[in-house]
Structure formats: C-alpha cells, structure tokens
Design a protein around this motif. Structure first.
Motif, PDB file in Angstrom:
ATOM      1  N   TYR A 113       2.149  24.206  -0.063  1.00  0.00           N
ATOM      2  CA  TYR A 113       3.446  23.916  -0.649  1.00  0.00           C
ATOM      3  C   TYR A 113       3.451  24.483  -2.078  1.00  0.00           C
ATOM      4  CZ  TYR A 113       4.778  20.826   3.179  1.00  0.00           C
ATOM      5  OH  TYR A 113       5.130  20.324   4.405  1.00  0.00           O
ATOM      6  N   ARG A 114       4.452  25.296  -2.359  1.00  0.00           N
ATOM      7  CA  ARG A 114       4.448  26.025  -3.633  1.00  0.00           C
ATOM      8  C   ARG A 114       5.364  25.407  -4.672  1.00  0.00           C
ATOM      9  NH1 ARG A 114       5.267  32.220  -3.143  1.00  0.00           N
ATOM     10  NH2 ARG A 114       3.961  32.179  -4.987  1.00  0.00           N
ATOM     11  N   TRP A 115       6.349  24.656  -4.234  1.00  0.00           N
ATOM     12  CA  TRP A 115       7.315  24.093  -5.178  1.00  0.00           C
ATOM     13  C   TRP A 115       7.278  22.571  -5.108  1.00  0.00           C
ATOM     14  CZ3 TRP A 115       8.777  28.117  -1.806  1.00  0.00           C
ATOM     15  CH2 TRP A 115       8.875  29.372  -2.424  1.00  0.00           C
ATOM     16  N   TRP A 116       7.291  21.963  -6.270  1.00  0.00           N
ATOM     17  CA  TRP A 116       7.138  20.509  -6.370  1.00  0.00           C
ATOM     18  C   TRP A 116       8.172  19.925  -7.323  1.00  0.00           C
ATOM     19  CZ3 TRP A 116       3.514  17.894  -3.491  1.00  0.00           C
ATOM     20  CH2 TRP A 116       2.567  18.678  -2.830  1.00  0.00           C
ATOM     21  N   GLY A 117       8.635  18.715  -6.988  1.00  0.00           N
ATOM     22  CA  GLY A 117       9.468  17.981  -7.914  1.00  0.00           C
ATOM     23  C   GLY A 117       8.623  17.211  -8.904  1.00  0.00           C
ATOM     24  N   GLN A 118       9.294  16.462  -9.766  1.00  0.00           N
ATOM     25  CA  GLN A 118       8.601  15.742 -10.831  1.00  0.00           C
ATOM     26  C   GLN A 118       8.076  14.379 -10.370  1.00  0.00           C
ATOM     27  OE1 GLN A 118      11.821  15.695 -10.416  1.00  0.00           O
ATOM     28  NE2 GLN A 118      12.367  13.529 -10.633  1.00  0.00           N
ATOM     29  N   GLU A 173       0.814  -1.229   0.000  1.00  0.00           N
ATOM     30  CA  GLU A 173       0.000   0.000   0.000  1.00  0.00           C
ATOM     31  C   GLU A 173       0.843   1.272   0.000  1.00  0.00           C
ATOM     32  OE1 GLU A 173      -0.269  -2.623   2.105  1.00  0.00           O
ATOM     33  OE2 GLU A 173      -0.825  -1.945   4.134  1.00  0.00           O
ATOM     34  N   ASP A 174       2.153   1.147   0.118  1.00  0.00           N
ATOM     35  CA  ASP A 174       3.036   2.305  -0.019  1.00  0.00           C
ATOM     36  C   ASP A 174       3.341   2.605  -1.485  1.00  0.00           C
ATOM     37  OD1 ASP A 174       4.825   1.069   2.826  1.00  0.00           O
ATOM     38  OD2 ASP A 174       3.416   2.760   2.793  1.00  0.00           O
ATOM     39  N   THR A 175       2.900   1.749  -2.374  1.00  0.00           N
ATOM     40  CA  THR A 175       3.127   1.966  -3.801  1.00  0.00           C
ATOM     41  C   THR A 175       2.480   3.263  -4.261  1.00  0.00           C
ATOM     42  OG1 THR A 175       3.290  -0.393  -4.299  1.00  0.00           O
ATOM     43  CG2 THR A 175       2.670   1.059  -6.115  1.00  0.00           C
ATOM     44  N   ALA A 176       3.271   4.138  -4.863  1.00  0.00           N
ATOM     45  CA  ALA A 176       2.787   5.452  -5.287  1.00  0.00           C
ATOM     46  C   ALA A 176       3.917   6.196  -5.985  1.00  0.00           C
ATOM     47  CB  ALA A 176       2.311   6.265  -4.088  1.00  0.00           C
ATOM     48  N   VAL A 177       3.560   7.318  -6.589  1.00  0.00           N
ATOM     49  CA  VAL A 177       4.568   8.281  -7.018  1.00  0.00           C
ATOM     50  C   VAL A 177       4.822   9.222  -5.839  1.00  0.00           C
ATOM     51  CG1 VAL A 177       5.158  10.131  -8.624  1.00  0.00           C
ATOM     52  CG2 VAL A 177       3.843   8.148  -9.421  1.00  0.00           C
ATOM     53  N   TYR A 178       6.080   9.373  -5.475  1.00  0.00           N
ATOM     54  CA  TYR A 178       6.447  10.198  -4.333  1.00  0.00           C
ATOM     55  C   TYR A 178       7.019  11.524  -4.824  1.00  0.00           C
ATOM     56  CZ  TYR A 178       5.671   6.428  -1.026  1.00  0.00           C
ATOM     57  OH  TYR A 178       5.084   5.466  -0.256  1.00  0.00           O
ATOM     58  N   TYR A 179       6.529  12.599  -4.205  1.00  0.00           N
ATOM     59  CA  TYR A 179       6.919  13.944  -4.600  1.00  0.00           C
ATOM     60  C   TYR A 179       7.570  14.688  -3.433  1.00  0.00           C
ATOM     61  CZ  TYR A 179       3.641  13.217  -8.469  1.00  0.00           C
ATOM     62  OH  TYR A 179       2.978  12.723  -9.568  1.00  0.00           O
ATOM     63  N   CYS A 180       8.600  15.403  -3.756  1.00  0.00           N
ATOM     64  CA  CYS A 180       9.224  16.330  -2.816  1.00  0.00           C
ATOM     65  C   CYS A 180       8.588  17.704  -3.030  1.00  0.00           C
ATOM     66  CB  CYS A 180      10.724  16.372  -3.094  1.00  0.00           C
ATOM     67  SG  CYS A 180      11.648  17.552  -2.109  1.00  0.00           S
ATOM     68  N   ALA A 181       8.394  18.449  -1.938  1.00  0.00           N
ATOM     69  CA  ALA A 181       7.761  19.756  -2.054  1.00  0.00           C
ATOM     70  C   ALA A 181       8.345  20.719  -1.029  1.00  0.00           C
ATOM     71  CB  ALA A 181       6.251  19.628  -1.856  1.00  0.00           C
ATOM     72  N   GLY A 182       8.249  22.012  -1.328  1.00  0.00           N
ATOM     73  CA  GLY A 182       8.756  23.037  -0.430  1.00  0.00           C
ATOM     74  C   GLY A 182       7.691  24.073  -0.108  1.00  0.00           C
TER      75      GLY A 182
END
Length: 119
Positions: A106-111, A89-98
């Motif tokens: 959060y205004r800034w996001w990675g791909q 259930e941890d399967t996902a696309v993970y994003y970093c954000a600031g």
C-alpha cells in the motif's frame, strides 16, 4: 497528489458501533485496492479489511470477520468501515490506505483516526 482523509473515530462502549470514512482524492482509484489498517499502542500495524474499487471484492482479518464491513462509494470517492459489536481490543488508530495493483504494498496512507472502545 493522492490524499486520503479519515474521519469518524471516537469513544464508544463495548458492543457499540462506529462508522469510519475515508475521502480519497488526487487520482482515479477505479483500478486500486483500498484498505483499512490499525495500530494499537505497542503493537505493529495490522491489516483489518480491504476492497477492490472495481468489482467490490473484499477481504477481512479473522479478528473482525462478521463484525466489520468495508464498502466504497464511487460517486463520493470514499471508502467506509462499518464496525459493529466493538470490543476493547479493537482500540487503535485506524488508517485508510490505497494500493496500486502494479505494486504489492500500500503506497498511500491517511493520517489516521483514533478509535477507543471501553468496557
């Protein structure tokens, strides 16, 4: 211009570990909060973990407490997510954000980086 670049995703068996990295550039992040979010197929994006760059205070989603650890390295201008005892259930696309503390979102996001956990 702020850039967040994630890496470290992959395919792992349940019970295994992965370490995600987020390289940040474009401004001084010392006042910011950095976070990891994830989005599974057919689901909304959800908060996973966050860390204040200054002081290192952290918070986690209940679903990952005790299994995931967020950290940052000021010298490398990077944020990490150590993921242990992974579950399917941890399967996902993970994003970093600031997040600038002047704003609530959060205004800034990675791909994003794909994490797939198989049973």
């Amino acid at each position: 211009q702020v850039q967040l670049v994630e890496s470290g995703g992959g395919l792992v068996q349940a019970g295994g570990s992965l370490r995600l990295s987020c390289a940040a550039s474009g401004r001084t992040f010392s006042r910011y909060k950095m976070g990891w979010f994830r989005q599974a197929p057919g689901k909304e994006r959800e908060f996973v973990a966050g860390i204040w760059w200054s002081g290192g205070s952290t918070d986690y989603a209940d679903s990952v407490k005790g299994r995931f650890t967020i950290s940052r390295d000021s010298a490398e201008n990077s944020v990490y997510l150590q993921m242990d005892s992974l579950k399917p259930e941890d399967t996902a696309v993970y994003y970093c954000a600031g997040r600038d503390p002047s704003y609530t979102d959060y205004r800034w996001w990675g791909q994003g980086t794909q994490v797939t956990v198989y049973a």
